[in-house]
Design an enzyme around this catalytic site. Structure first.
Site, PDB file in Angstrom:
ATOM      1  N   ARG A   4       0.829  -1.221   0.000  1.00 25.74           N
ATOM      2  CA  ARG A   4       0.000   0.000   0.000  1.00 25.74           C
ATOM      3  C   ARG A   4       0.865   1.273   0.000  1.00 25.74           C
ATOM      4  NH1 ARG A   4      -3.068  -3.772  -0.393  1.00 25.74           N
ATOM      5  NH2 ARG A   4      -5.182  -3.898   0.471  1.00 25.74           N
ATOM      6  N   SER A  24     -10.610  -1.113   3.944  1.00 26.00           N
ATOM      7  CA  SER A  24      -9.782  -1.304   5.151  1.00 26.00           C
ATOM      8  C   SER A  24      -9.383   0.055   5.703  1.00 26.00           C
ATOM      9  CB  SER A  24      -8.493  -2.052   4.809  1.00 26.00           C
ATOM     10  OG  SER A  24      -8.782  -3.279   4.226  1.00 26.00           O
ATOM     11  N   GLU A  74      -4.751   3.120   7.014  1.00 25.15           N
ATOM     12  CA  GLU A  74      -4.397   2.941   5.611  1.00 25.15           C
ATOM     13  C   GLU A  74      -5.043   4.063   4.811  1.00 25.15           C
ATOM     14  OE1 GLU A  74      -6.774   0.953   3.146  1.00 25.15           O
ATOM     15  OE2 GLU A  74      -5.257   0.182   1.830  1.00 25.15           O
TER      16      GLU A  74
END
Ligand code: EPU
Length: 330
Positions: A157, A229, A325
């Protein structure tokens, strides 16, 4: 003032001072030359990984660059150049329908192609970086640069485009190399098992399995505001992992190559008792504890308050720090 309500999947009701969209590289250059865009500015994609904590007192930019163009095709593979404003899942569908392998595991991920290259989206054993060849950009001064995949510093990510010094670098197109020979990635979680329900192994069926798994766990942002998420899965040392595992033998984990282990944050959060629990108008999703949802009318600060409470619980019970995130814009 411009409402950002339809530009963030969390459904936070905030405004930007200005909102600028462009549909080609030339139009972006023209905007830069004419408007002389000055800080603060924020470039967004589909708004599926953003949390606004208040109005944005600056310019919000959004790409509507479309197009999926074949640059080169052989019997084995195909190189395609895709506009940053193409909806990610439309691109996946296009690939599946053309018999191109490589992004089917990334089916149904919300957002747009430009952000896929910034965030290195990933799911079910595949990451965008596995298929990216190069990323075309323009900076706030109108300077163009093409980054080869090796220059993108891809990690979990993460990419060079997330560094603060590259805040003024905008992705205009992404080039992907897709396979034309049958090759699947089926070893993540229950993917292979779910496929048994289908008569044959095809690209369409793999996509359908991924779509079904996602729909069973992840809330639809059109129904309940969320950004997928909310936290990243933490990476811990082998020693820390061994200690945790002896206390929690049933703990799921993924071993990484460099003596590190990734632990699913969703599992940690569930163990803390947060799954399905709410704090004001924000809640931890009842089917996937990694996802925070807006129960209706939540402000960014409500989501942050829940995030802080969840993080504190995980820190207290496991001694592990989990990090958002989602990009928090304040
Ligand atoms: N788990 C729990 N409780 C939960 C959630 C998960 O015990 O509430 C356990 C599951 O049983 C499983 C493990 O944790 O053993 C992993 O769960 P899952 O397969 O759902 O994946 P994840 O690690 O929670 C990551 C990505 C997702 C992606 C899935 C599938 C991150 C931050 N998230 O979630 O990506 O769809 O893997 O590959 O890496 C996103 O980034 O927005 C996103 C949804």
């Amino acid at each position: 003032m411009y409402s950002l309500l339809s530009h963030n999947t969390f459904g936070i009701d905030v405004y930007a001072s200005r909102f600028l969209e462009y549909s080609s590289t030339d139009e972006l250059k023209w905007l830069i030359a004419r408007e002389g865009i000055t800080a603060p500015f924020l470039h967004i994609g589909g708004g599926s990984n953003l949390l606004f904590t208040g109005d944005y007192n600056g310019v919000v930019l959004h790409s509507r660059i479309g197009g999926i163009e074949v640059l080169r095709e052989t019997e084995r593979d195909v190189l395609v150049r895709v506009g940053a404003g193409v909806v990610w899942d439309d691109f996946v569908v296009y690939c599946v329908e053309h018999g191109w392998y490589g992004v089917e595991n990334l089916s149904l991920i919300p957002g747009e192609v430009g952000a896929s290259a910034v965030q290195n989206i990933g799911a079910y054993g595949v990451e965008a970086k596995d298929r990216i060849v190069s990323v075309e950009t323009i900076d706030i001064h109108g300077k163009e640069r093409v980054y080869a995949v090796d220059e993108c510093e891809y990690a979990y990510r993460d990419s060079v485009f997330k560094r603060p010094e590259n805040k003024s670098v905008f992705v205009t197109h992404v080039c992907f190399l897709l396979g034309k020979e049958e090759r699947y990635v089926l070893d993540y979680g229950t993917v292979r098992k779910e496929l048994e329900k289908y008569p044959s192994l095809t690209l369409r069926n793999v996509r359908q399995v991924i779509v079904d798994i996602r729909k069973s766990k992840l809330p639809d942002p059109k129904v309940q505001g969320n950004a997928g998420s909310f936290f990243m899965n933490p990476v811990v040392s082998k020693e820390k992992f061994e200690a945790l595992r002896s206390a929690y033998p049933q703990m799921p984990y993924y071993e990484l190559s460099d003596a590190k282990v990734k632990i699913p944050a969703g599992w940690l959060i569930e163990q803390c008792g947060w799954k399905g629990k709410s704090l004001g108008p924000a809640a931890v999703h009842d089917k996937q504890a990694l996802v925070l949802v807006n129960l209706g009318g939540a402000k960014g600060s409500d989501i942050i308050a829940l995030s802080d409470a969840v993080r504190a619980s995980v820190r207290e019970l496991f001694g592990i720090e989990i990090h958002p995130e989602v990009n928090i814009i304040s």
